[in-house]
Design a protein around this motif. Structure first.
Motif, PDB file in Angstrom:
ATOM      1  N   GLY A  88      27.476  29.135   4.327  1.00 53.09           N
ATOM      2  CA  GLY A  88      27.153  28.950   2.943  1.00 53.09           C
ATOM      3  C   GLY A  88      25.508  29.161   2.225  1.00 53.09           C
ATOM      4  O   GLY A  88      24.826  29.576   3.446  1.00 53.09           O
ATOM      5  N   ARG A  89      25.153  28.326   0.906  1.00 61.77           N
ATOM      6  CA  ARG A  89      23.654  28.724   0.366  1.00 61.77           C
ATOM      7  C   ARG A  89      23.372  27.725   0.652  1.00 61.77           C
ATOM      8  O   ARG A  89      23.838  26.215   0.339  1.00 61.77           O
ATOM      9  N   ASP A  90      22.181  27.435   1.547  1.00 59.63           N
ATOM     10  CA  ASP A  90      21.330  26.126   1.261  1.00 59.63           C
ATOM     11  C   ASP A  90      21.062  25.919  -0.386  1.00 59.63           C
ATOM     12  O   ASP A  90      19.995  27.248  -0.503  1.00 59.63           O
ATOM     13  N   GLU A  91      20.924  24.708  -0.915  1.00 58.50           N
ATOM     14  CA  GLU A  91      20.903  24.545  -2.282  1.00 58.50           C
ATOM     15  C   GLU A  91      18.930  24.291  -2.131  1.00 58.50           C
ATOM     16  O   GLU A  91      19.174  25.201  -3.694  1.00 58.50           O
ATOM     17  N   VAL A  92      17.959  24.268  -1.043  1.00 53.83           N
ATOM     18  CA  VAL A  92      16.740  24.198  -1.205  1.00 53.83           C
ATOM     19  C   VAL A  92      16.192  25.499  -1.425  1.00 53.83           C
ATOM     20  O   VAL A  92      15.677  26.318  -2.186  1.00 53.83           O
TER      21      VAL A  92
END
Length: 145
Positions: free
Chosen positions: A40-44
Motif C-alpha cells: 500500500g501507499r505510505d500516507e506521509v
C-alpha cells in the motif's frame, strides 16, 4: 469444492526436491516457503511499501517440481496458481494443529530482479511447430546441394 489460490510472492529459501513413495510408485515433490506480501501507499511519503502479508508452504509435483528445484532460488519472485488445502500437523508439544498449504498447479517466475535468461538449444532433430526444418538444418541442406 476447491479453494483456488493465485498470488505473487518471494521464496523464503531455495525449493527442496524430495522423492516420496506412493501407492503407484515414487513421485517427486518440490516444497518451498513463499511470502505473499500486501502493499500500500505510505500516507506521509506516498511511496509504495509492504504493509503486511503471510507465509505459506507451497508444494508442486512431477516434472514441474524438478524444474522449480533446478531453476528457482531464495528471493525469486513467483506467481503461484493452485489450491489451498488444510492439513493436520503436530506442534513441538505433540498437539495437533491445522496447517494451510498451497498445492500448486503451476509456479511462474516473475521477471522482477532477473538479469539474464539463457534458453537451451533446441534439438537439431526437432521439427519446428509449423512442420518446417530447423534453420541450421535447412542451411546445411542448401550448402550440400
Amino acid at each position: 469444492m476447491q479453494n483456488m489460490f493465485i498470488g505473487k510472492g518471494n521464496l523464503g529459501g531455495s525449493p527442496e526436491l524430495k522423492i516420496l513413495p506412493g501407492r503407484n510408485g515414487d513421485f517427486e515433490v518440490a516444497t518451498m516457503r513463499v511470502m505473499f506480501g500486501r502493499y500500500g501507499r505510505d500516507e506521509v511519503s506516498g511511496e509504495v511499501q509492504q504493509i503486511g502479508g503471510f507465509w505459506r508452504e507451497v508444494e508442486i509435483y512431477g516434472q514441474k517440481a524438478r524444474d522449480v528445484a533446478r531453476l528457482l532460488r531464495k528471493g525469486s519472485r513467483v506467481l503461484v496458481v493452485g489450491e489451498e488445502r488444510d492439513f493436520k500437523a503436530k506442534d513441538e508439544r505433540g498437539g495437533e494443529v491445522q496447517v494451510i498449504k498451497i498445492v500448486a498447479e503451476d509456479i511462474a517466475l516473475q521477471l522482477t530482479r532477473v538479469e539474464k535468461i539463457v534458453f537451451a538449444q533446441a534439438s537439431a532433430r526437432q521439427a519446428q511447430p509449423d512442420g518446417q526444418e530447423d534453420h541450421a538444418e535447412q542451411s546445411a541442406h542448401e550448402q550440400s546441394a
